[in-house]
Enzyme design. Structure first.
Site, PDB file in Angstrom:
ATOM      1  N   ASP A 289     -15.450   2.455   7.447  1.00 33.78           N
ATOM      2  CA  ASP A 289     -14.482   3.456   6.982  1.00 33.78           C
ATOM      3  C   ASP A 289     -15.130   4.435   6.012  1.00 33.78           C
ATOM      4  O   ASP A 289     -14.871   5.637   6.060  1.00 33.78           O
ATOM      5  CB  ASP A 289     -13.268   2.782   6.328  1.00 33.78           C
ATOM      6  CG  ASP A 289     -12.265   3.836   5.860  1.00 33.78           C
ATOM      7  OD1 ASP A 289     -11.745   4.560   6.731  1.00 33.78           O
ATOM      8  OD2 ASP A 289     -12.038   3.959   4.647  1.00 33.78           O
TER       9      ASP A 289
ATOM     10  N   ARG B 167     -15.251  12.535   8.615  1.00 27.70           N
ATOM     11  CA  ARG B 167     -13.990  13.183   8.982  1.00 27.70           C
ATOM     12  C   ARG B 167     -13.663  14.300   7.998  1.00 27.70           C
ATOM     13  O   ARG B 167     -13.154  15.355   8.378  1.00 27.70           O
ATOM     14  CB  ARG B 167     -12.850  12.148   9.004  1.00 27.70           C
ATOM     15  CG  ARG B 167     -12.913  11.214  10.199  1.00 27.70           C
ATOM     16  CD  ARG B 167     -12.014  10.006   9.999  1.00 27.70           C
ATOM     17  NE  ARG B 167     -10.632  10.387   9.815  1.00 27.70           N
ATOM     18  CZ  ARG B 167      -9.742   9.699   9.084  1.00 27.70           C
ATOM     19  NH1 ARG B 167     -10.082   8.563   8.518  1.00 27.70           N
ATOM     20  NH2 ARG B 167      -8.517  10.130   8.959  1.00 27.70           N
TER      21      ARG B 167
ATOM     22  N   HIS C 169       0.848  -1.186   0.000  1.00 28.70           N
ATOM     23  CA  HIS C 169       0.000   0.000   0.000  1.00 28.70           C
ATOM     24  C   HIS C 169       0.882   1.234   0.000  1.00 28.70           C
ATOM     25  O   HIS C 169       1.889   1.293   0.694  1.00 28.70           O
ATOM     26  CB  HIS C 169      -0.899   0.023   1.245  1.00 28.70           C
ATOM     27  CG  HIS C 169      -1.725   1.263   1.342  1.00 28.70           C
ATOM     28  ND1 HIS C 169      -2.877   1.439   0.609  1.00 28.70           N
ATOM     29  CD2 HIS C 169      -1.551   2.401   2.042  1.00 28.70           C
ATOM     30  CE1 HIS C 169      -3.385   2.631   0.878  1.00 28.70           C
ATOM     31  NE2 HIS C 169      -2.592   3.236   1.739  1.00 28.70           N
TER      32      HIS C 169
END
Ligand code: URA
Length: 433
Positions: free
Chosen positions: A161, A168, A82
């Site tokens: 998420d 967020r 990643h």
């Protein structure tokens, strides 16, 4: 249990337990916890922080909020990689075939990009016919038959998420290390690999702009990965200047193919050897020096390029692209960008360069926007080069000539030319095991 008590506890600086964290993540997915309470807890976490156990618990609760990919039908150690994202980062296009060429299966789920350029999926889809929309059966079959597959993330992975990230984004609670680490690692853990290599970038083109912040994020993610039973290593890399010369989807595929042929820009090759070597190490292929040697051989022998051909063919694309990148989409307008002054290039500010490539059509400002696969920038000069006024520094690729003026004025800012020497920063800053 009441959400208000959980918010109060975190506001008072107390550590949250497993039940409280799971009450929260389950509640935001089911709708039982309203956005205003979720946002209040996120803000309390930003002010009071989370300890190691809470961060791991939050990550695992997020993993459990949706589907998980089961890679057990693929024999061997599956290693994922990643990157926290950078301008011109095309390493997955090289690493997947490189690692597969060394006998380590690669079952990679990737995303689309938001901002500067597309993600790996957008880049691969610039290859005529290439499909990343694979059923799980076909995905596993491709990996078992050819050693690799790259597919788009499917439906219901880590819904907690998705919900939290959107909240967020609009409540100024993105920038907390525990929340970022849990967000990234929950998706990696749900994707099912046995081991994970993280490329954590720092610098002007990165999410974490200082080395200290990047190191803190890297250590937290390594802790989470190891705590979840997956061997995890982070490599801290510099993103003060773009990686390689090409920024833009088809342009980056073309550059990745040069690296797979044993050439390409030295920085792209080096980062792929370090990340690829580390992936091979985690797969048990030897020590660091032996694994780097395996990676070098995969690139220089053409075996990695052959794996790329196999992947393109297996996923419906035209494998001729590996030998003839001319079949990739090409922009109708390719215009030079020239130096506005003479001197030494001190800096090419990655995020500004990324903005310029987005203006040309290579990226999507919002999720709904379409990408122009042919658009982007190819640098002709890099930091440290001496240039004269009027010299060509980059080529701008676009489908609309009207976009060139706006991109050029961003490049006037991004490419900083001065008289003193350029200060070189090493590409690989640290490896955290
Ligand atoms: N990338 C993610 O996936 N999550 C974050 O919180 C930040 C960057």
């Amino acid at each position: 249990m009441r959400m208000v008590d959980i918010i109060q506890a975190k506001k008072d600086g107390l550590a949250l337990g497993r039940e409280e964290i799971r009450f929260f993540t389950e509640g935001i997915v089911s709708g039982a916890v309203p956005d205003y309470q979720a946002a209040a807890l996120l803000m309390a976490i930003c002010f009071q922080g989370m300890n190691r156990e809470e961060t791991l618990e939050l990550t695992m609760a997020m993993v459990d909020s949706g589907d998980k990919t089961d890679l057990s039908a693929i024999p061997g150690v599956k290693v994922d990689k990643h990157s926290t994202g950078g301008v011109g980062d095309k390493t997955t296009l090289v690493l997947a075939p490189l690692v597969a060429a060394c006998g380590v299966p690669v079952a990679k789920m990737s995303g689309r990009g938001l901002g500067h350029t597309g993600g790996t999926i957008d880049k691969l889809e610039s290859i005529p016919g290439f499909s990343t929309d694979l059923s799980m059966t076909r995905f596993l079959d491709c990996v078992n038959r050819f050693g690799l597959a790259v597919a788009g993330q499917t439906g219901h992975m880590v819904p907690a998420d998705k919900k939290l990230y959107a909240l967020r984004d609009v409540t100024a609670t993105i920038g907390n290390i525990s929340l970022i680490a849990a967000s990234i690692m929950s998706k990696k853990l749900a994707a099912g690999a046995d081991a994970i290599v993280l490329d954590v970038k720092t610098g002007s083109g990165a999410f974490m702009q200082t080395q200290q912040e990047a190191e803190a994020l890297a250590r937290t993610m390594v802790d989470i990965g190891n705590g979840a039973g997956r061997r995890t290593v982070a490599v801290l890399t510099d993103m003060d200047q773009p990686l390689g010369l090409a920024i833009g989807n088809a342009l980056e595929v073309r550059e990745a193919l040069e690296v797979l042929r044993g050439g390409g820009p030295a920085d792209v090759r080096e980062i792929c050897l370090v990340l690829g070597g580390t992936m091979l190490e985690l797969a048990g292929k030897g020590n660091a020096a032996q694994c780097r040697e395996l990676a070098v051989r995969a690139l220089d022998s053409g075996e990695a390029l052959q794996k790329f051909r196999d992947m393109v063919q297996a996923q419906g694309g035209d494998p001729a692209v590996a030998d003839d990148p001319g079949i990739l989409p090409q922009a109708p307008f390719v215009e030079p960008y020239r130096a506005i002054a003479g001197g030494i290039i001190h800096d090419i500010v990655s995020d500004q360069l990324g903005m310029a490539s987005m203006v040309l059509g290579a990226g999507r400002p919002t999720k709904e926007d379409a990408i122009d696969p042919a658009a982007g920038i190819v640098l002709v000069r890099k930091p440290g080069d001496t240039v004269v006024e009027g010299e060509v520094l980059a080529m701008l690729h676009t489908s609309e000539t009207g976009k060139i003026a706006a991109a050029s004025s961003l490049l006037d800012e991004a490419i900083r030319i001065g008289s003193g020497a350029h200060e070189f920063v090493p590409l690989i800053l640290q490896i955290i095991r």
